[in-house]
Design a protein around this motif. Structure first.
Motif, PDB file in Angstrom:
ATOM      1  N   LYS A   1      -1.877 -11.302  -5.791  1.00 24.00           N
ATOM      2  CA  LYS A   1      -0.468 -11.271  -5.403  1.00 24.00           C
ATOM      3  C   LYS A   1       0.358 -10.505  -6.429  1.00 24.00           C
ATOM      4  O   LYS A   1       1.238  -9.715  -6.077  1.00 24.00           O
TER       5      LYS A   1
ATOM      6  N   ARG B   1      -0.171  -6.826  -5.890  1.00 21.89           N
ATOM      7  CA  ARG B   1       0.549  -6.328  -4.716  1.00 21.89           C
ATOM      8  C   ARG B   1       2.030  -6.132  -5.026  1.00 21.89           C
ATOM      9  O   ARG B   1       2.622  -5.107  -4.661  1.00 21.89           O
ATOM     10  N   LEU B   2       2.618  -7.097  -5.710  1.00 19.08           N
ATOM     11  CA  LEU B   2       4.038  -6.995  -6.047  1.00 19.08           C
ATOM     12  C   LEU B   2       4.295  -5.846  -7.012  1.00 19.08           C
ATOM     13  O   LEU B   2       5.270  -5.090  -6.853  1.00 19.08           O
TER      14      LEU B   2
ATOM     15  N   SER C   1       2.708  -3.178  -7.181  1.00 17.31           N
ATOM     16  CA  SER C   1       2.522  -1.914  -6.463  1.00 17.31           C
ATOM     17  C   SER C   1       3.605  -1.681  -5.421  1.00 17.31           C
ATOM     18  O   SER C   1       3.592  -0.677  -4.703  1.00 17.31           O
ATOM     19  N   GLY C   2       4.551  -2.631  -5.313  1.00 10.94           N
ATOM     20  CA  GLY C   2       5.684  -2.445  -4.408  1.00 10.94           C
ATOM     21  C   GLY C   2       5.527  -3.078  -3.050  1.00 10.94           C
ATOM     22  O   GLY C   2       6.280  -2.766  -2.130  1.00 10.94           O
ATOM     23  N   GLU C   3       4.578  -4.008  -2.911  1.00  8.18           N
ATOM     24  CA  GLU C   3       4.328  -4.637  -1.616  1.00  8.18           C
ATOM     25  C   GLU C   3       4.773  -6.094  -1.637  1.00  8.18           C
ATOM     26  O   GLU C   3       4.285  -6.888  -2.442  1.00  8.18           O
ATOM     27  N   VAL C   4       5.681  -6.446  -0.745  1.00  4.39           N
ATOM     28  CA  VAL C   4       6.102  -7.841  -0.592  1.00  4.39           C
ATOM     29  C   VAL C   4       5.065  -8.555   0.269  1.00  4.39           C
ATOM     30  O   VAL C   4       4.767  -8.109   1.377  1.00  4.39           O
ATOM     31  N   PRO C   5       4.481  -9.659  -0.204  1.00  5.07           N
ATOM     32  CA  PRO C   5       3.377 -10.295   0.521  1.00  5.07           C
ATOM     33  C   PRO C   5       3.793 -11.188   1.688  1.00  5.07           C
ATOM     34  O   PRO C   5       3.008 -12.001   2.154  1.00  5.07           O
TER      35      PRO C   5
ATOM     36  N   PRO D   1      11.613  -5.545   0.902  1.00  2.00           N
ATOM     37  CA  PRO D   1      10.752  -4.455   0.411  1.00  2.00           C
ATOM     38  C   PRO D   1      11.539  -3.331  -0.248  1.00  2.00           C
ATOM     39  O   PRO D   1      11.119  -2.788  -1.291  1.00  2.00           O
ATOM     40  N   GLU D   2      12.675  -2.988   0.337  1.00  2.00           N
ATOM     41  CA  GLU D   2      13.492  -1.915  -0.237  1.00  2.00           C
ATOM     42  C   GLU D   2      14.039  -2.312  -1.605  1.00  2.00           C
ATOM     43  O   GLU D   2      14.096  -1.498  -2.538  1.00  2.00           O
TER      44      GLU D   2
ATOM     45  N   THR E   1      11.246  -2.096  -4.290  1.00  2.00           N
ATOM     46  CA  THR E   1      11.067  -0.707  -4.744  1.00  2.00           C
ATOM     47  C   THR E   1      12.148  -0.327  -5.745  1.00  2.00           C
ATOM     48  O   THR E   1      11.870   0.258  -6.800  1.00  2.00           O
TER      49      THR E   1
END
Length: 437
Positions: A35, A38-39, A41-45, A52-53, A56
């Motif tokens: 997790k 992922r965060l 790397s810019g990904e909301v799980p 998400p915006e 970033t």
């Protein structure tokens, strides 16, 4: 000041991201390395509009990063927010405090200077006092580390707004210094004129469960009236509208239907009732047991009405289930009434096909016995009954005439009172809803 957020689930990730966007340097901590990756790397799980915006933006600013290291967090932070989950304990109605206790214990080991630990998780009243003693005896800085409580009031689907401009803030503190630290940690929020209620730790702990219990009561009240309406031939939709004109009652959360679910209301009211019994005041909130019962009965009654629409037997009938998440604008399926109904119908022999705009992946993992489609019209093709279970806007906006072109029979059950019954009936549909003749 530097902030840390312990736990990067729905509450924690949202809080960390929004605080970084508001200008603070923030570290988010989680024991789940995947997790964290992922965060970073810019990904909301999870699904949350607008988040998400903001993730970033926060990462690009350099003010936000995520780690598995409590040592890094302890050395970095001036204020540490505890945002881990408190699920229902297995085999009990009590809240499971395993994650709260573990996170506070591990963080405390690395607190070597003055700092403030702030609980945001929903916990049984009395937890804060116990954690304060735990911190005092575990942290190398001892009495220099204080504990405060700042309950969250996030609504899934509106979490960004609720974090950056909440309708109120509650600060449970034991010293002027703690209050000063909290006011500094939320300076951009308070600058907007958001009201603050400063209370004791115990009161702050109670605010969240009291609010959730009140909402659950209001939802279940109108659903109890739906049961009465079904027995008398009255219309609960019209009844709710008539009640809403009364300023003392209001129309919010007075929408009849399938009831509440999700990761908060069901487990919170059970944990509240359990804690009240431990404190010897269980009778005072005994009504919460009936609230839970009313909520569950709406699911069973929905199944009954779908069976009625199928002529008394759903075996071999194709049922289009519109919705899987417990509410729209979310992918959360925890205690979701929609999936409870869908899986019950499948267990009775129905061929259930499900579509949800956001919760498909989660639904497939939890209920592989169900079938899944690519759109509302896709799952409705040749269906004997269409069942609206989550009130997504795109379901509300379906034209009855368009749906009529693909179904096997024009029968619809509106589990959320989200559709225009007159329009659907005018288009030739047999329309049913809880509490409506």
């Amino acid at each position: 000041m530097n902030l840390t957020v312990i736990g990067t689930g729905y509450l924690g990730a949202t809080h960390a991201i929004c605080m970084a966007v508001m200008g603070y340097d923030v570290i988010g901590v989680d024991v789940d390395a995947a997790k964290v990756e992922r965060l970073n790397s810019g990904e909301v799980p999870f699904f949350e509009p607008g988040l998400p915006e903001l993730l970033t933006k926060a990462l690009e600013s350099g003010r936000l990063r995520f780690t598995t290291s409590f040592q890094e967090a302890g050395e970095f932070g001036d204020v540490h927010f505890i945002c881990v989950g408190t699920p229902q304990r297995k085999g009990s109605e009590a809240a499971d405090m395993t994650y709260v206790d573990a996170s506070v214990t591990e963080l405390s080991k690395h607190l070597h200077r003055r700092a403030l630990v702030v609980g945001k998780s929903t916990v049984p009243v009395g937890t804060a006092a116990r954690l304060a003693e735990l911190i005092r005896t575990t942290a190398p800085a001892g009495d220099q580390v204080e504990l405060a409580w700042n309950p969250e009031f996030l609504r899934e689907g509106f979490a960004v707004d609720d974090t950056m401009k909440p309708d109120r803030m509650v600060f449970g503190v034991t010293s002027a210094w703690s209050e000063e630290q909290l006011r500094a940690a939320f300076a951009p929020v308070l600058a907007q004129g958001v009201p603050v209620k400063v209370t004791s730790l115990q009161t702050a702990e109670l605010v969240k469960v009291a609010a959730n219990s009140f909402l659950a009561t209001k939802i279940s009240y109108i659903n109890a009236m739906a049961e009465v309406c079904e027995a008398t031939g009255a219309d609960v939709h019209d009844l709710a509208e008539a009640l809403a004109y009364d300023e003392r009652i209001g129309g919010k959360f007075l929408r009849p239907g399938l009831g509440f679910g999700g990761g908060c209301l069901p487990k919170d009211i059970r944990a509240f009732a359990h804690r009240a019994e431990e404190l010897g005041v269980g009778q005072a909130v005994g009504f919460l047991r009936e609230i839970d019962g009313i909520n569950g009965r709406r699911r069973a009654r929905t199944v009954d009405l779908v069976v009625e629409l199928c002529g008394g037997d759903v075996a071999g009938k194709k049922i289009a289930a519109l919705g899987a998440a417990f509410k729209p604008n979310s992918d959360d399926i925890r205690d979701a009434p929609a999936l409870d109904v869908a899986s019950t119908l499948a267990s009775m022999g129905a061929d259930v096909h499900v579509f949800d705009p956001a919760a498909m992946e989660n639904a497939r993992k939890a209920h592989p016995e169900l079938n899944y489609g690519t759109s509302a019209l896709d799952v409705a093709r040749d269906a004997d009954v269409v069942v609206l279970l989550t009130e997504w806007t795109e379901f509300r906006e379906i034209a009855p005439e368009a749906m009529a072109e693909v179904v096997g029979a024009q029968r619809i059950f509106d589990g959320r009172h989200a559709l225009d019954s007159d329009a659907w009936r005018a288009a030739g549909w047999e329309y049913k809803a809880l509490g409506r003749p």
